[in-house]
Design a protein around this motif. Structure first.
Motif, mmCIF file in Angstrom:
data_model
loop_
_atom_site.group_PDB
_atom_site.id
_atom_site.type_symbol
_atom_site.label_atom_id
_atom_site.label_comp_id
_atom_site.label_asym_id
_atom_site.label_seq_id
_atom_site.Cartn_x
_atom_site.Cartn_y
_atom_site.Cartn_z
ATOM 1 N N LEU A 80 5.100 -7.213 51.587
ATOM 2 C CA LEU A 80 6.092 -8.210 51.635
ATOM 3 C C LEU A 80 6.039 -8.760 50.185
ATOM 4 O O LEU A 80 7.391 -9.033 49.423
ATOM 5 N N SER A 81 4.973 -9.118 49.459
ATOM 6 C CA SER A 81 4.814 -9.668 48.356
ATOM 7 C C SER A 81 5.330 -8.384 47.308
ATOM 8 O O SER A 81 6.273 -9.062 46.159
ATOM 9 N N LEU A 82 4.945 -7.429 47.307
ATOM 10 C CA LEU A 82 5.523 -6.402 46.464
ATOM 11 C C LEU A 82 7.016 -6.239 46.523
ATOM 12 O O LEU A 82 7.868 -5.997 45.365
ATOM 13 N N VAL A 86 9.788 -6.840 43.301
ATOM 14 C CA VAL A 86 10.876 -5.943 42.835
ATOM 15 C C VAL A 86 12.193 -6.153 43.095
ATOM 16 O O VAL A 86 12.974 -5.603 42.457
ATOM 17 N N THR A 87 12.399 -7.040 43.880
ATOM 18 C CA THR A 87 13.672 -7.439 43.943
ATOM 19 C C THR A 87 13.922 -8.700 43.427
ATOM 20 O O THR A 87 14.858 -9.005 42.343
ATOM 21 N N SER A 88 13.563 -10.069 43.940
ATOM 22 C CA SER A 88 14.027 -11.279 43.367
ATOM 23 C C SER A 88 13.349 -11.454 42.057
ATOM 24 O O SER A 88 13.941 -12.339 41.431
ATOM 25 N N LYS A 89 12.102 -11.015 41.691
ATOM 26 C CA LYS A 89 11.304 -11.414 40.435
ATOM 27 C C LYS A 89 11.637 -10.546 39.365
ATOM 28 O O LYS A 89 11.729 -11.068 38.322
ATOM 29 N N LEU A 90 11.760 -9.282 39.695
ATOM 30 C CA LEU A 90 12.150 -8.380 38.364
ATOM 31 C C LEU A 90 13.599 -7.667 38.681
ATOM 32 O O LEU A 90 13.870 -7.091 37.650
ATOM 33 N N PRO A 101 13.007 -10.037 50.610
ATOM 34 C CA PRO A 101 12.375 -10.512 52.214
ATOM 35 C C PRO A 101 12.703 -11.736 52.571
ATOM 36 O O PRO A 101 12.888 -12.031 53.812
ATOM 37 N N GLY A 102 12.902 -12.841 51.740
ATOM 38 C CA GLY A 102 12.985 -14.233 52.208
ATOM 39 C C GLY A 102 14.382 -14.242 52.789
ATOM 40 O O GLY A 102 14.556 -14.941 53.621
#
Length: 316
Positions: A80-82, A86-90, A101-102
């Motif tokens: 989930l962290s990964l 790859v979505t919200s952070k990068l 996922p959030g």
């Protein structure tokens, strides 16, 4: 031993800590990624997990379960962290097709009423169609496996109709049946009927003749031979057919709901996709996964209870 805790048990808590730190400290690429329930969810999970650790000091079974499942839970949390990275952070994956996922968690909580209603409709249709197909398959499978004359007439029909995918009958079913629900139940039943019929007939046909000879020596009639000898001996094969039918019914259920009915998880996916609400699609997939895995687990429990006499002879 009771009262001792393995350090491996704390791995999920470490994974949760890493996930929360990344979520809070690493900035999002876009404001559209904001979520409400993501961090509170991990807070609740952490509290429940700590409570489970405390209880494991008293209950050895829970302690053993935590030791066994800790690496798996850790991997799931890190996944989930990964996913968030790859979505919200990068922003490596394009919106709206790959939401973080959030946002999926937010949809599950905020749109829970619609998801619960859709789950109820899907479960109702699945149970009705599965029971119809399983009961019909047991009857036809018993007839084919027991009576050679019936096998002569019904066997070819089974070989012609059975291999055709149940979803291919949707246009005909929609024409014949008065409602989309009854048509969908028929399609589901048809998808379950074929594997249950095949495995039931195979199981009964392969029952050792010595079983029947012993029963006949003791004065058993035909009903006794069928219901008290043939069917119990064929139960391992019958359960294989039930599991195969359950798998095909899941696929058929979603396809039927996407094409005909006005409620259900398949309908929810189709509706959300039409509005490009892909976070709702992922939320529905998560609920679907939980529902289907629970049903499979329950069927495993039923099989293990009924076939308890095979424990130690066959490894599942």
């Amino acid at each position: 031993m009771k009262g001792k805790i393995s350090t491996k048990i704390f791995l999920p808590l470490m994974a949760i800590t890493i996930t929360v730190i990344i979520s809070k400290l690493v900035p999002d690429k876009s404001a559209a990624y904001r979520t409400v329930f993501w961090i509170p969810l991990f807070g609740v999970i952490s509290l429940l997990y700590v409570l489970a650790i405390v209880l494991s000091l008293k209950f050895e079974t829970l302690n053993q379960w935590l030791r066994e499942k800790a690496p798996l839970l850790t991997a799931a949390i890190l996944f989930l962290s990964l996913w968030e990275i790859v979505t919200s952070k990068l922003s490596l994956l394009p919106l709206p097709y790959f939401p973080p996922p959030g946002q999926v968690v937010d949809v599950i909580i905020t749109d829970r009423k619609m998801l619960l209603i859709s789950t109820f409709y899907s479960l109702r249709m699945l149970v009705a169609g599965y029971l119809l197909g399983a009961f019909s398959g047991l009857i036809t499978g018993t007839m084919i496996g027991w009576n050679k004359r019936l096998n002569y007439w019904i066997g070819p029909l089974q070989k012609i109709i059975g291999p055709i995918p149940a979803t291919a009958w949707i246009p005909i079913a929609m024409t014949i049946f008065p409602t989309s629900f009854s048509a969908s139940v028929f399609i589901l039943g048809l998808s379950v009927w074929f594997p249950v019929t095949v495995m039931t007939s195979s199981g009964i046909a392969n029952v050792q003749k010595s079983y029947f000879e012993v029963a006949q020596t003791l004065g058993a009639g035909k009903p006794y031979l069928i219901f008290r000898v043939a069917l119990p001996a064929a139960l391992p094969n019958i359960f294989i057919g039930l599991f195969m039918g359950l798998g095909t019914s899941f696929v058929t259920l979603i396809v039927a709901e996407m094409l005909g009915v006005k409620a259900g998880l398949g309908w929810y996916i189709n509706w959300a996709q039409g509005w490009a609400e892909y976070k709702k699609v992922y939320a529905s997939l998560g609920v679907m996964s939980l529902l289907f895995s629970t049903i499979i687990t329950l069927l495993f429990k039923v099989r293990d209870r009924i076939l308890i006499w095979q424990r130690g002879l066959i490894k599942w």
